[in-house]
Design a protein around this motif. Sequence first.
Motif: not given
Length: 295
Positions: A3-12, A34-41
Amino acid sequence: MDKLRGMETFIAVVESGSFTQAAARLEMSAVMVGKYIALLEEQLGTRLLERNTRRQSLTDAGRVFYDEAKRVLEQVSIAESSVERLRAAPAGTLRISAPTSFGGCVIAPLTATFLQTWPEVRVELDLTNRMVDMVNEGFDLAIRIGDIRHDDLVAKYLCPYRMVICAAPAYLARHGTPQTPADLVDHLCLSHTVWTARNEWRLPGVEGEVRWKRDAILRCNDGYGLRTAAVAGAGLLLQPEVLVADELANGRLIRVLEHFTPEPRPVHLLWRQDLRPLPKLTYYIDHLLQGMRAA
């Protein structure tokens, strides 16, 4: 998903403006971003970004998540730093930004001796001539050449950045040694493509630009490449002294027009003033200062 990596990716993605630029900043592929953003959503059950082929924008949920994710990562950074401060000796990772030539010739060797003394430290040295955003890109220290205009950063003078005009003995034997900038019209000059024609051969005491008989015989976007060409006798070179110091010392290059070289510019160390310095940073800064004093 981390989740932290996902947040970092979204912020970037939000701060960079695109998946591609975020991928470059995070050193991963755009597909992975794109995969990180899709998983977050998917996990949040809502859309964070509205995207089309021309632009992207935050949804209402995305704006809220961005603000909260920034706070979470800031708290994680504070927690990590708090633990690190408990250690008396320097440890952890330092992210350093330095100009390409100066960083390669001066900062890299000094970093090597620092790491021999403090093996618990890891250094990420980014050599680039662009002005990095220290906060958003996560740099602990930046080395900058020239005047400083950052009120939000601590600046410490390191050394002067001197330029030199030089050429190989074989070249001077063929074309003669210039005595004044006016003599450059009869010489072959080597040029750095990053510099503009307005300032690259504008020398003190000379009205207007110094021009030569024809355009630079060789243009290159790398100082090391230009140095190699100069040693091979291709022409006159105007470059930082640190880049050609060894060649000047062993006679493979000879100084010319010493009274007409540009004025030295200051080199400064910059770091964030709102950040309580960690041992790894303060020890590294001291090492650089001592190394330059001993040079």
